[in-house]
Motif scaffolding. Structure first.
Motif, mmCIF file in Angstrom:
data_model
loop_
_atom_site.group_PDB
_atom_site.id
_atom_site.type_symbol
_atom_site.label_atom_id
_atom_site.label_comp_id
_atom_site.label_asym_id
_atom_site.label_seq_id
_atom_site.Cartn_x
_atom_site.Cartn_y
_atom_site.Cartn_z
ATOM 1 N N MET A 291 57.784 -11.069 4.692
ATOM 2 C CA MET A 291 58.705 -9.969 4.776
ATOM 3 C C MET A 291 60.068 -10.362 4.225
ATOM 4 S SD MET A 291 57.424 -7.901 8.229
ATOM 5 C CE MET A 291 58.795 -8.254 9.196
ATOM 6 N N LYS A 292 60.122 -11.485 3.494
ATOM 7 C CA LYS A 292 61.390 -11.940 2.929
ATOM 8 C C LYS A 292 61.377 -11.918 1.404
ATOM 9 C CE LYS A 292 62.579 -14.949 6.752
ATOM 10 N NZ LYS A 292 63.007 -16.273 7.144
ATOM 11 N N SER A 293 60.608 -11.053 0.828
ATOM 12 C CA SER A 293 60.511 -10.957 -0.623
ATOM 13 C C SER A 293 61.825 -10.456 -1.216
ATOM 14 C CB SER A 293 59.375 -9.998 -0.989
ATOM 15 O OG SER A 293 59.354 -9.761 -2.374
ATOM 16 N N HIS A 294 62.051 -10.783 -2.487
ATOM 17 C CA HIS A 294 63.224 -10.258 -3.188
ATOM 18 C C HIS A 294 63.012 -8.807 -3.585
ATOM 19 C CE1 HIS A 294 65.278 -14.059 -3.325
ATOM 20 N NE2 HIS A 294 64.181 -14.641 -3.751
ATOM 21 N N ASP A 295 61.767 -8.373 -3.617
ATOM 22 C CA ASP A 295 61.419 -7.002 -4.002
ATOM 23 C C ASP A 295 61.503 -6.089 -2.784
ATOM 24 O OD1 ASP A 295 60.183 -4.606 -4.710
ATOM 25 O OD2 ASP A 295 58.623 -5.585 -5.880
ATOM 26 N N LYS A 296 62.355 -5.068 -2.868
ATOM 27 C CA LYS A 296 62.561 -4.165 -1.728
ATOM 28 C C LYS A 296 61.280 -3.451 -1.328
ATOM 29 C CE LYS A 296 63.971 -0.402 -4.646
ATOM 30 N NZ LYS A 296 64.990 0.205 -5.395
ATOM 31 N N ASP A 297 60.425 -3.127 -2.294
ATOM 32 C CA ASP A 297 59.169 -2.441 -1.986
ATOM 33 C C ASP A 297 58.186 -3.355 -1.265
ATOM 34 O OD1 ASP A 297 59.980 0.024 -3.102
ATOM 35 O OD2 ASP A 297 59.463 -0.705 -5.107
ATOM 36 N N CYS A 298 58.173 -4.628 -1.627
ATOM 37 C CA CYS A 298 57.306 -5.595 -0.930
ATOM 38 C C CYS A 298 57.757 -5.773 0.515
ATOM 39 C CB CYS A 298 57.304 -6.933 -1.654
ATOM 40 S SG CYS A 298 56.381 -6.934 -3.190
ATOM 41 N N ARG A 299 59.066 -5.818 0.735
ATOM 42 C CA ARG A 299 59.586 -5.931 2.104
ATOM 43 C C ARG A 299 59.197 -4.712 2.918
ATOM 44 N NH1 ARG A 299 64.251 -7.305 -0.777
ATOM 45 N NH2 ARG A 299 65.323 -5.395 -0.098
ATOM 46 N N PHE A 300 59.314 -3.545 2.325
ATOM 47 C CA PHE A 300 58.960 -2.303 3.000
ATOM 48 C C PHE A 300 57.492 -2.298 3.396
ATOM 49 C CE2 PHE A 300 57.445 2.051 3.112
ATOM 50 C CZ PHE A 300 58.437 2.722 3.796
ATOM 51 N N MET A 301 56.621 -2.618 2.443
ATOM 52 C CA MET A 301 55.180 -2.585 2.702
ATOM 53 C C MET A 301 54.760 -3.669 3.692
ATOM 54 S SD MET A 301 54.064 0.066 1.319
ATOM 55 C CE MET A 301 52.351 -0.215 1.675
ATOM 56 N N ALA A 302 55.383 -4.832 3.623
ATOM 57 C CA ALA A 302 55.033 -5.911 4.551
ATOM 58 C C ALA A 302 55.329 -5.502 5.986
ATOM 59 C CB ALA A 302 55.788 -7.182 4.183
ATOM 60 N N ALA A 303 56.502 -4.946 6.204
ATOM 61 C CA ALA A 303 56.864 -4.498 7.558
ATOM 62 C C ALA A 303 55.947 -3.378 8.019
ATOM 63 C CB ALA A 303 58.322 -4.052 7.595
ATOM 64 N N ARG A 304 55.645 -2.484 7.120
ATOM 65 C CA ARG A 304 54.765 -1.365 7.465
ATOM 66 C C ARG A 304 53.348 -1.855 7.786
ATOM 67 N NH1 ARG A 304 53.547 3.724 3.565
ATOM 68 N NH2 ARG A 304 52.205 4.823 4.999
ATOM 69 N N ASP A 305 52.848 -2.791 6.985
ATOM 70 C CA ASP A 305 51.505 -3.331 7.221
ATOM 71 C C ASP A 305 51.422 -4.066 8.551
ATOM 72 O OD1 ASP A 305 50.703 -2.266 4.801
ATOM 73 O OD2 ASP A 305 50.742 -4.197 3.734
ATOM 74 N N VAL A 306 52.429 -4.875 8.858
ATOM 75 C CA VAL A 306 52.442 -5.609 10.132
ATOM 76 C C VAL A 306 52.446 -4.623 11.300
ATOM 77 C CG1 VAL A 306 53.860 -7.078 11.625
ATOM 78 C CG2 VAL A 306 53.485 -7.716 9.242
ATOM 79 N N THR A 307 53.238 -3.582 11.191
ATOM 80 C CA THR A 307 53.297 -2.574 12.248
ATOM 81 C C THR A 307 51.950 -1.898 12.427
ATOM 82 O OG1 THR A 307 55.638 -2.206 11.806
ATOM 83 C CG2 THR A 307 54.481 -0.490 13.031
ATOM 84 N N GLU A 308 51.319 -1.516 11.339
ATOM 85 C CA GLU A 308 50.005 -0.861 11.413
ATOM 86 C C GLU A 308 48.967 -1.769 12.066
ATOM 87 O OE1 GLU A 308 48.816 2.279 10.661
ATOM 88 O OE2 GLU A 308 50.950 2.745 10.548
ATOM 89 N N ILE A 309 48.975 -3.032 11.700
ATOM 90 C CA ILE A 309 48.028 -3.986 12.292
ATOM 91 C C ILE A 309 48.270 -4.098 13.792
ATOM 92 C CG2 ILE A 309 47.417 -6.443 12.405
ATOM 93 C CD1 ILE A 309 47.911 -6.477 9.313
ATOM 94 N N LEU A 310 49.537 -4.189 14.180
ATOM 95 C CA LEU A 310 49.865 -4.347 15.601
ATOM 96 C C LEU A 310 49.477 -3.130 16.423
ATOM 97 C CD1 LEU A 310 53.343 -6.062 15.357
ATOM 98 C CD2 LEU A 310 51.201 -7.095 16.118
ATOM 99 N N ILE A 311 49.739 -1.934 15.928
ATOM 100 C CA ILE A 311 49.456 -0.760 16.745
ATOM 101 C C ILE A 311 47.965 -0.467 16.845
ATOM 102 C CG2 ILE A 311 51.726 0.289 16.418
ATOM 103 C CD1 ILE A 311 50.504 2.197 14.419
ATOM 104 N N HIS A 312 47.181 -1.020 15.934
ATOM 105 C CA HIS A 312 45.731 -0.819 16.001
ATOM 106 C C HIS A 312 44.999 -2.012 16.616
ATOM 107 C CE1 HIS A 312 46.800 2.282 12.991
ATOM 108 N NE2 HIS A 312 45.930 2.962 13.715
ATOM 109 N N SER A 313 45.736 -2.995 17.059
ATOM 110 C CA SER A 313 45.152 -4.190 17.658
ATOM 111 C C SER A 313 45.135 -4.057 19.178
ATOM 112 C CB SER A 313 45.970 -5.423 17.273
ATOM 113 O OG SER A 313 45.509 -6.555 17.950
ATOM 114 N N SER A 314 44.067 -4.517 19.780
ATOM 115 C CA SER A 314 43.992 -4.499 21.242
ATOM 116 C C SER A 314 44.416 -5.852 21.823
ATOM 117 C CB SER A 314 42.567 -4.168 21.684
ATOM 118 O OG SER A 314 41.665 -5.123 21.176
ATOM 119 N N ARG A 315 44.744 -6.792 20.966
ATOM 120 C CA ARG A 315 45.129 -8.135 21.374
ATOM 121 C C ARG A 315 46.530 -8.132 21.973
ATOM 122 N NH1 ARG A 315 47.869 -11.841 19.088
ATOM 123 N NH2 ARG A 315 47.455 -14.021 18.887
ATOM 124 N N GLN A 316 46.704 -8.845 23.076
ATOM 125 C CA GLN A 316 47.996 -8.986 23.730
ATOM 126 C C GLN A 316 48.783 -10.097 23.035
ATOM 127 O OE1 GLN A 316 48.740 -6.851 26.013
ATOM 128 N NE2 GLN A 316 50.696 -7.617 26.692
#
Length: 72
Positions: A1-26
């Motif tokens: 999430m530390k890319s120089h590309d603003k779009d990569c940063r956006f997608m990385a944060a979004r992907d991590v969020t999606e993974i977390l909200i669909h995970s049942s892992r604590q």
């Protein structure tokens, strides 16, 4: 999430969020801290869409965090 590309940063944060909200892992405290720190760093991103995405991400993952993490 530390890319120089603003779009990569956006997608990385979004992907991590999606993974977390669909995970049942604590998440343990260390994982919560690392994820929150990375997302909070996006609040200072010069690209306003990344800032807005960080707010949305925090809103979605907040119910998954321990109360100690939220109070920090």
């Amino acid at each position: 999430m530390k890319s120089h590309d603003k779009d990569c940063r956006f997608m990385a944060a979004r992907d991590v969020t999606e993974i977390l909200i669909h995970s049942s892992r604590q998440l343990d405290f260390g994982e919560q801290d690392a994820i929150c720190s990375a997302i909070l760093a996006h609040l200072e991103d010069p690209y306003v869409d990344n800032q807005a995405n960080a707010v949305k991400s925090l809103q979605l993952i907040c119910p998954m965090l321990s109360s100690n993490m939220i109070c920090m």
